[in-house]
Scaffold this motif. Structure first.
Motif, PDB file in Angstrom:
ATOM      1  N   LYS A 162       0.852  -1.191   0.000  1.00 29.06           N
ATOM      2  CA  LYS A 162       0.000   0.000   0.000  1.00 29.06           C
ATOM      3  C   LYS A 162       0.889   1.242   0.000  1.00 29.06           C
ATOM      4  CE  LYS A 162      -3.659   2.383   2.524  1.00 29.06           C
ATOM      5  NZ  LYS A 162      -2.873   3.589   2.833  1.00 29.06           N
ATOM      6  N   PRO A 163       1.348   1.655  -1.157  1.00 27.80           N
ATOM      7  CA  PRO A 163       2.186   2.856  -1.218  1.00 27.80           C
ATOM      8  C   PRO A 163       1.377   4.085  -0.847  1.00 27.80           C
ATOM      9  CG  PRO A 163       1.548   2.159  -3.416  1.00 27.80           C
ATOM     10  CD  PRO A 163       1.093   1.084  -2.482  1.00 27.80           C
ATOM     11  N   ASP A 164       2.036   5.094  -0.322  1.00 29.67           N
ATOM     12  CA  ASP A 164       1.343   6.330   0.039  1.00 29.67           C
ATOM     13  C   ASP A 164       0.900   7.105  -1.194  1.00 29.67           C
ATOM     14  OD1 ASP A 164       1.695   5.842   2.731  1.00 29.67           O
ATOM     15  OD2 ASP A 164       3.614   6.901   2.803  1.00 29.67           O
ATOM     16  N   ARG A 165       1.563   6.844  -2.324  1.00 29.08           N
ATOM     17  CA  ARG A 165       1.255   7.608  -3.531  1.00 29.08           C
ATOM     18  C   ARG A 165       1.316   6.691  -4.748  1.00 29.08           C
ATOM     19  NH1 ARG A 165       3.073  13.797  -4.366  1.00 29.08           N
ATOM     20  NH2 ARG A 165       2.846  14.037  -6.621  1.00 29.08           N
ATOM     21  N   VAL A 166       0.303   6.752  -5.602  1.00 30.48           N
ATOM     22  CA  VAL A 166       0.268   5.961  -6.830  1.00 30.48           C
ATOM     23  C   VAL A 166      -0.030   6.886  -7.999  1.00 30.48           C
ATOM     24  CG1 VAL A 166      -0.448   3.820  -5.712  1.00 30.48           C
ATOM     25  CG2 VAL A 166      -2.190   5.425  -6.540  1.00 30.48           C
ATOM     26  N   GLY A 167       0.321   6.423  -9.195  1.00 29.28           N
ATOM     27  CA  GLY A 167       0.055   7.190 -10.401  1.00 29.28           C
ATOM     28  C   GLY A 167      -0.989   6.501 -11.262  1.00 29.28           C
ATOM     29  N   VAL A 168      -1.686   7.301 -12.066  1.00 29.85           N
ATOM     30  CA  VAL A 168      -2.664   6.795 -13.026  1.00 29.85           C
ATOM     31  C   VAL A 168      -2.296   7.360 -14.395  1.00 29.85           C
ATOM     32  CG1 VAL A 168      -5.084   6.744 -13.712  1.00 29.85           C
ATOM     33  CG2 VAL A 168      -4.485   6.677 -11.286  1.00 29.85           C
ATOM     34  N   LEU A 169      -2.116   6.476 -15.366  1.00 37.14           N
ATOM     35  CA  LEU A 169      -1.751   6.869 -16.722  1.00 37.14           C
ATOM     36  C   LEU A 169      -2.863   6.448 -17.671  1.00 37.14           C
ATOM     37  CD1 LEU A 169       0.256   7.910 -18.858  1.00 37.14           C
ATOM     38  CD2 LEU A 169       1.284   5.622 -18.869  1.00 37.14           C
ATOM     39  N   LEU A 170      -3.443   7.409 -18.380  1.00 37.39           N
ATOM     40  CA  LEU A 170      -4.513   7.145 -19.335  1.00 37.39           C
ATOM     41  C   LEU A 170      -4.029   7.437 -20.742  1.00 37.39           C
ATOM     42  CD1 LEU A 170      -7.539   6.658 -20.111  1.00 37.39           C
ATOM     43  CD2 LEU A 170      -7.861   9.122 -19.774  1.00 37.39           C
ATOM     44  N   ASP A 171      -4.160   6.455 -21.626  1.00 40.00           N
ATOM     45  CA  ASP A 171      -3.899   6.644 -23.053  1.00 40.00           C
ATOM     46  C   ASP A 171      -5.232   6.422 -23.762  1.00 40.00           C
ATOM     47  OD1 ASP A 171      -3.201   6.469 -25.766  1.00 40.00           O
ATOM     48  OD2 ASP A 171      -1.202   5.697 -25.280  1.00 40.00           O
ATOM     49  N   TYR A 172      -5.899   7.516 -24.108  1.00 33.84           N
ATOM     50  CA  TYR A 172      -7.276   7.421 -24.607  1.00 33.84           C
ATOM     51  C   TYR A 172      -7.348   6.656 -25.918  1.00 33.84           C
ATOM     52  CZ  TYR A 172     -12.070   8.885 -25.601  1.00 33.84           C
ATOM     53  OH  TYR A 172     -13.417   8.891 -25.868  1.00 33.84           O
ATOM     54  N   GLU A 173      -6.543   7.063 -26.906  1.00 35.90           N
ATOM     55  CA  GLU A 173      -6.630   6.425 -28.216  1.00 35.90           C
ATOM     56  C   GLU A 173      -6.225   4.953 -28.167  1.00 35.90           C
ATOM     57  OE1 GLU A 173      -6.754  10.689 -29.016  1.00 35.90           O
ATOM     58  OE2 GLU A 173      -5.436   9.453 -27.778  1.00 35.90           O
ATOM     59  N   ALA A 174      -5.235   4.616 -27.348  1.00 33.79           N
ATOM     60  CA  ALA A 174      -4.778   3.230 -27.248  1.00 33.79           C
ATOM     61  C   ALA A 174      -5.704   2.378 -26.388  1.00 33.79           C
ATOM     62  CB  ALA A 174      -3.362   3.180 -26.696  1.00 33.79           C
ATOM     63  N   GLY A 175      -6.627   3.007 -25.665  1.00 36.82           N
ATOM     64  CA  GLY A 175      -7.549   2.258 -24.820  1.00 36.82           C
ATOM     65  C   GLY A 175      -6.857   1.598 -23.644  1.00 36.82           C
ATOM     66  N   ARG A 176      -5.969   2.352 -22.968  1.00 38.61           N
ATOM     67  CA  ARG A 176      -5.221   1.781 -21.845  1.00 38.61           C
ATOM     68  C   ARG A 176      -5.304   2.692 -20.621  1.00 38.61           C
ATOM     69  NH1 ARG A 176      -0.947   0.702 -25.817  1.00 38.61           N
ATOM     70  NH2 ARG A 176       0.165   2.486 -24.963  1.00 38.61           N
ATOM     71  N   LEU A 177      -5.575   2.086 -19.482  1.00 40.69           N
ATOM     72  CA  LEU A 177      -5.517   2.767 -18.194  1.00 40.69           C
ATOM     73  C   LEU A 177      -4.562   1.977 -17.307  1.00 40.69           C
ATOM     74  CD1 LEU A 177      -6.804   5.029 -16.331  1.00 40.69           C
ATOM     75  CD2 LEU A 177      -8.236   3.177 -15.429  1.00 40.69           C
ATOM     76  N   SER A 178      -3.514   2.639 -16.805  1.00 42.05           N
ATOM     77  CA  SER A 178      -2.464   1.932 -16.069  1.00 42.05           C
ATOM     78  C   SER A 178      -2.306   2.482 -14.658  1.00 42.05           C
ATOM     79  CB  SER A 178      -1.125   2.046 -16.809  1.00 42.05           C
ATOM     80  OG  SER A 178      -1.205   1.487 -18.097  1.00 42.05           O
ATOM     81  N   LEU A 179      -2.018   1.576 -13.740  1.00 42.63           N
ATOM     82  CA  LEU A 179      -1.639   1.929 -12.376  1.00 42.63           C
ATOM     83  C   LEU A 179      -0.124   1.964 -12.318  1.00 42.63           C
ATOM     84  CD1 LEU A 179      -2.643   2.397  -9.409  1.00 42.63           C
ATOM     85  CD2 LEU A 179      -2.304  -0.066  -9.058  1.00 42.63           C
ATOM     86  N   VAL A 180       0.431   3.035 -11.732  1.00 48.16           N
ATOM     87  CA  VAL A 180       1.876   3.266 -11.775  1.00 48.16           C
ATOM     88  C   VAL A 180       2.449   3.307 -10.363  1.00 48.16           C
ATOM     89  CG1 VAL A 180       3.685   4.888 -12.470  1.00 48.16           C
ATOM     90  CG2 VAL A 180       1.686   4.541 -13.948  1.00 48.16           C
ATOM     91  N   ASP A 181       3.546   2.590 -10.163  1.00 49.94           N
ATOM     92  CA  ASP A 181       4.338   2.685  -8.940  1.00 49.94           C
ATOM     93  C   ASP A 181       5.222   3.920  -9.083  1.00 49.94           C
ATOM     94  OD1 ASP A 181       6.338   2.476  -6.946  1.00 49.94           O
ATOM     95  OD2 ASP A 181       6.160   0.292  -6.915  1.00 49.94           O
ATOM     96  N   THR A 182       4.928   4.969  -8.328  1.00 54.76           N
ATOM     97  CA  THR A 182       5.649   6.236  -8.497  1.00 54.76           C
ATOM     98  C   THR A 182       7.080   6.162  -7.986  1.00 54.76           C
ATOM     99  OG1 THR A 182       4.800   7.069  -6.387  1.00 54.76           O
ATOM    100  CG2 THR A 182       3.521   7.564  -8.355  1.00 54.76           C
ATOM    101  N   GLN A 183       7.369   5.272  -7.042  1.00 54.12           N
ATOM    102  CA  GLN A 183       8.733   5.156  -6.519  1.00 54.12           C
ATOM    103  C   GLN A 183       9.653   4.470  -7.521  1.00 54.12           C
ATOM    104  OE1 GLN A 183       8.415   3.235  -2.689  1.00 54.12           O
ATOM    105  NE2 GLN A 183       7.863   5.145  -1.658  1.00 54.12           N
ATOM    106  N   LYS A 184       9.129   3.457  -8.204  1.00 54.70           N
ATOM    107  CA  LYS A 184       9.932   2.716  -9.170  1.00 54.70           C
ATOM    108  C   LYS A 184       9.721   3.214 -10.597  1.00 54.70           C
ATOM    109  CE  LYS A 184       9.914  -1.530  -6.406  1.00 54.70           C
ATOM    110  NZ  LYS A 184       9.572  -2.983  -6.388  1.00 54.70           N
ATOM    111  N   ASN A 185       8.798   4.169 -10.775  1.00 58.66           N
ATOM    112  CA  ASN A 185       8.467   4.675 -12.107  1.00 58.66           C
ATOM    113  C   ASN A 185       8.163   3.518 -13.048  1.00 58.66           C
ATOM    114  OD1 ASN A 185       8.043   6.805 -13.914  1.00 58.66           O
ATOM    115  ND2 ASN A 185      10.094   6.583 -14.780  1.00 58.66           N
ATOM    116  N   LYS A 186       7.214   2.680 -12.614  1.00 62.44           N
ATOM    117  CA  LYS A 186       6.934   1.433 -13.316  1.00 62.44           C
ATOM    118  C   LYS A 186       5.436   1.189 -13.377  1.00 62.44           C
ATOM    119  CE  LYS A 186       7.714  -3.564 -12.814  1.00 62.44           C
ATOM    120  NZ  LYS A 186       8.354  -4.605 -11.960  1.00 62.44           N
ATOM    121  N   VAL A 187       4.952   0.748 -14.535  1.00 55.65           N
ATOM    122  CA  VAL A 187       3.549   0.355 -14.670  1.00 55.65           C
ATOM    123  C   VAL A 187       3.328  -0.976 -13.959  1.00 55.65           C
ATOM    124  CG1 VAL A 187       1.769  -0.398 -16.281  1.00 55.65           C
ATOM    125  CG2 VAL A 187       3.146   1.609 -16.813  1.00 55.65           C
TER     126      VAL A 187
END
Length: 223
Positions: A162-187
């Motif tokens: 349970k990280p204190d901070r997470v990222g959300v990456l949306l690519d509308y045209e590609a149809g992708r929504l990703s959860l991102v580990d902000t510490q490791k900069n990794k999807v």
């Protein structure tokens, strides 16, 4: 394998209600939205939380960039009634609608053991919860586990704690929504879907608080 009880449904005013997940989605016509993201906006999406959509158990603060859950909440009769407000579920939308491009934002989570972050169609029914229909796509955290949710389907997400901070990456045209580990900069995990209508950042919260961070560029390592 049985799913955690709290993940078997969305929570109504602090209670888990599983049988409501299988109601047919109801669409609604919403007007007077504040902002559209143009086709030229590749990233740097800037948004605030939209008070008009917030359930009565949610209070906004920090100039509408953060939300806190209050178990008693406000008397619904004291909240302005409008068609954009979530009536049954502890959900709030961002005030921007996305129709194209790649966009990235982050969420700081404080003292919360159950929350959801993702996107939903702007016209999603306000009588449903995000992640339970085919007009919303979210990453849910409950009982120390992560799940990707949409259309009543739940997919376990690789263990990240349970990280204190997470990222959300949306690519509308590609149809992708990703959860991102902000510490490791990794999807961590990606949901794939054919996005068609305008989308809004979407959040659900049943304890603690969330702080949103928008106006961010997509990190280089995620390009």
């Amino acid at each position: 394998m049985a799913l955690p009880l709290s993940m078997a449904g969305c929570r109504l005013a602090g209670r888990t209600v599983g049988n409501l997940l299988f109601r047919q989605p109801r669409r609604m016509l919403l007007t007077n939205r504040r902002c559209f993201v143009s086709a030229t906006a590749i990233n740097n999406l800037q948004f605030k939380l939209d008070e008009k959509t917030a359930h009565s158990s949610l209070d906004l603060f920090k100039r509408d960039t953060a939300v806190i859950y209050r178990i008693l909440g406000l008397d619904p009769s004291h909240v302005r009634n409008n068609p954009e407000r979530f009536h049954d579920w502890a959900v709030v939308f961002g005030d921007s609608q996305i129709t194209s491009g790649r966009h990235y934002w982050e969420v700081t989570v404080r003292k919360s053991q159950e929350f959801r972050v993702g996107v939903a169609e702007a016209a999603m029914s306000r009588h449903e919860c995000i992640g339970t229909n085919n007009t919303s796509w979210v990453f849910a955290y409950a009982q120390r586990k992560w799940l990707a949710m949409t259309t009543n389907k739940m997919v376990p997400v690789p263990v990240i704690g349970k990280p204190d901070r997470v990222g959300v990456l949306l690519d509308y045209e590609a149809g992708r929504l990703s959860l991102v580990d902000t510490q490791k900069n990794k999807v961590i995990h990606t949901i794939r879907a054919p996005f068609r209508g305008p989308l809004c950042p979407a959040f659900a919260l049943w304890d603690g608080e969330l702080l949103t961070h928008s106006g961010l560029e997509v990190p280089e390592g995620l390009n």
